[in-house]
Design a protein around this motif. Structure first.
Motif, short mmCIF file in Angstrom:
data_model
loop_
_atom_site.label_atom_id
_atom_site.label_comp_id
_atom_site.label_asym_id
_atom_site.label_seq_id
_atom_site.Cartn_x
_atom_site.Cartn_y
_atom_site.Cartn_z
N ARG A 1 -3.05 122.33 61.83
CA ARG A 1 -3.65 123.07 62.73
C ARG A 1 -3.89 121.78 63.84
O ARG A 1 -4.21 122.35 65.11
CB ARG A 1 -4.95 123.16 62.16
N SER A 2 -3.94 120.59 63.56
CA SER A 2 -4.20 119.66 64.41
C SER A 2 -3.03 118.79 64.66
O SER A 2 -2.39 118.17 63.67
CB SER A 2 -5.27 119.05 64.20
N PRO A 3 -2.69 118.46 65.98
CA PRO A 3 -1.60 117.51 66.11
C PRO A 3 -1.87 115.95 65.73
O PRO A 3 -0.93 115.33 65.42
CB PRO A 3 -1.47 117.48 67.74
N LYS A 4 -3.14 115.92 65.42
CA LYS A 4 -3.35 114.41 65.03
C LYS A 4 -2.95 114.15 63.61
O LYS A 4 -2.72 112.90 63.44
CB LYS A 4 -4.85 114.31 64.90
N GLN A 5 -2.85 115.07 62.90
CA GLN A 5 -2.15 114.77 61.57
C GLN A 5 -0.82 114.54 61.58
O GLN A 5 -0.33 113.78 60.88
CB GLN A 5 -2.37 116.35 60.66
N LEU A 6 -0.04 115.05 62.53
CA LEU A 6 1.24 114.52 62.60
C LEU A 6 1.48 113.35 63.51
O LEU A 6 2.25 112.40 63.26
CB LEU A 6 1.98 115.68 63.44
N ARG A 7 0.79 113.34 64.55
CA ARG A 7 0.76 111.84 65.31
C ARG A 7 0.75 110.63 64.53
O ARG A 7 1.24 109.71 64.68
CB ARG A 7 -0.35 111.85 66.47
N ASN A 8 -0.12 110.60 63.52
CA ASN A 8 -0.38 109.46 62.71
C ASN A 8 0.34 109.08 61.45
O ASN A 8 0.24 108.27 60.83
CB ASN A 8 -1.96 109.39 62.19
N THR A 9 1.47 110.22 61.27
CA THR A 9 2.32 109.83 60.37
C THR A 9 3.33 108.90 60.46
O THR A 9 3.80 108.70 61.70
CB THR A 9 3.05 111.31 59.82
N TRP A 10 3.86 108.43 59.73
CA TRP A 10 4.90 107.19 60.00
C TRP A 10 6.36 107.71 60.55
O TRP A 10 7.00 107.01 61.40
CB TRP A 10 5.38 106.32 58.95
N GLN A 11 6.55 109.08 60.32
CA GLN A 11 7.66 109.29 61.16
C GLN A 11 7.47 109.56 62.51
O GLN A 11 8.44 108.95 63.44
CB GLN A 11 8.07 111.11 60.54
N THR A 12 6.43 109.92 63.00
CA THR A 12 6.19 110.24 64.44
C THR A 12 6.20 108.54 64.95
O THR A 12 6.48 108.46 66.22
CB THR A 12 4.73 110.81 64.79
N ARG A 13 5.76 107.60 64.28
CA ARG A 13 5.70 106.17 64.60
C ARG A 13 6.93 105.30 64.35
O ARG A 13 7.26 104.93 65.39
CB ARG A 13 4.49 105.56 63.97
#
Length: 301
Positions: free
Chosen positions: A165-177
Motif C-alpha cells: 500500500r505504501s512506497p515507504k515499505q519498499l523504500r526502506n528495504t535493503w534491495q532499494t538501498r
C-alpha cells in the motif's frame, strides 16, 4: 560519461568491483552478503544464521510454491524477451503470465526508460550481476534489467507479489538501498543519476499510494525511487554498522556461539513473535512468521 565503460571505474575507498563472470579471484574466502541476507541480518541475526548459514527453512506451503514457480517463470520470460527470443508461443491463452506480459508491453515502456533529454539507452542487460568487495565482505546484487544512458542509470526489478500500500515499505528495504549503492560504487554514475524502479505485475489499481518520487502519470504498477548523494552517505554508514555487527557475530559463531535473536521491533526476542526459526522437540524448523512485505519467495539474491 559513457555508458559503455561504466563497469571499469574503480570504486571508492579501496573497494574492489567486478561483474559476475569476470575472472578475478577473491584474494581469500570472505563472507558474501546480498539484500536478502541484509534484511534477515537486520531483522533477526538468528534468522540469518538458521536460514542462510545452516539452511534450515520451513518448507513452503503449496500456495507459496506455486507463486515461487510462477515468479521464476516470469523472470525467465523477461530475460528471454531481452535476448530477442519469442515468448508468446510459450504461453497458453489462459495463462496468467500472458496477461502479465501484455500489461507490461502495453503500459511499461513509457515509464521505465530514462528521461528522454538524458539521451538514448546505450546499454541494457537482463539478469545483470555485480559484486563489490568492501568492508571485508563481498556484496552481491542482481538486477532484473539494467538500462544505461550517457547520463542516467536505471535499475529495474520485477515483483510478482501484490504491490504494498505504501512506497515507504519498499523504500526502506535493503534491495532499494543496496542495489543503487553497489552501482554507484562500481561505476562512474553519481548517485543522483541512478534510480531504482519496481514493476508489480499484479499492480494495485484499487489502492491509492502515498506520494513518492514518482511522476503522477506513472501507472499503479510502477514505483520509482530516485537515488541521491544523501541516500548514498546514509546507506554507507548503515552498511558499515551492519558489517561490523556481522563480523562480530561471525567470529563468535566460529567459536560455537549462536547469532543473537531479535524481535520484530528490534527489541528482545520472546520466541513467540520472532523472525528467526526455532526448533521444535522433533528437531524440525517451526513456522516462520511473515515479514512486513510478506517475504513471498521469488527470484532474488
Amino acid at each position: 560519461m559513457s555508458a559503455k565503460n561504466f563497469s571499469t571505474s574503480q570504486p571508492s575507498q579501496g573497494a574492489i568491483a567486478t561483474e559476475a563472470g569476470t575472472a578475478i579471484a577473491d584474494p581469500e574466502p570472505i563472507p558474501r552478503l546480498s539484500q536478502t541476507a541484509l534484511n534477515r541480518l537486520e531483522k533477526c541475526p538468528r534468522w540469518f544464521q538458521n536460514s542462510l548459514i545452516e539452511h534450515r527453512e520451513s518448507p513452503l506451503d503449496p500456495q507459496q510454491q506455486q507463486r515461487l514457480a510462477r515468479g521464476n517463470q516470469f523472470h525467465q520470460l523477461m530475460q528471454q524477451r531481452e535476448l530477442g527470443l519469442p515468448v508468446e508461443t510459450l504461453l497458453g491463452e489462459d495463462d496468467p503470465l500472458r496477461q502479465w506480459m501484455q500489461d507490461f508491453l502495453e503500459r511499461a515502456p513509457s515509464h521505465i526508460t530514462p528521461n528522454p533529454f538524458c539521451g538514448s539507452i546505450e546499454h541494457r542487460e537482463a539478469e545483470h550481476e555485480r559484486r563489490l568487495v568492501w568492508q571485508d565482505i563481498l556484496w552481491l546484487v542482481r538486477y532484473d534489467l539494467l538500462l544505461l544512458s550517457p547520463d542516467q542509470a536505471q535499475i529495474l526489478d520485477w515483483k510478482t507479489y501484490p504491490r504494498p500500500r505504501s512506497p515507504k515499505q519498499l523504500r526502506n528495504t535493503w534491495q532499494t538501498r543496496l542495489y543503487p549503492f553497489v552501482l554507484a560504487e562500481t561505476s562512474s554514475y553519481p548517485p543522483d543519476a541512478i534510480s531504482m524502479t519496481y514493476w508489480f505485475v499484479e499492480g494495485s489499481p484499487s489502492q491509492e499510494s502515498e506520494s513518492s518520487s514518482n511522476s503522477p502519470e506513472q501507472p499503479s504498477q510502477c514505483w520509482q525511487f530516485n537515488y541521491s548523494q544523501l541516500d548514498h552517505q546514509k546507506t554507507r554508514q548503515d552498511l558499515e554498522t551492519l558489517a561490523q555487527q556481522f563480523h562480530h557475530y561471525w567470529r563468535a559463531y566460529q567459536q560455537g556461539q549462536d547469532f543473537p535473536r531479535r524481535g520484530p521491533a528490534g527489541g528482545a526476542c520472546d520466541l513467540s513473535n520472532c523472525f528467526c526459526q526455532t526448533l521444535d522437540s522433533l528437531g524440525q524448523p517451526a513456522a516462520c512468521p511473515p515479514t512486513a512485505l510478506k517475504e513471498i519467495p521469488e527470484v532474488s539474491l
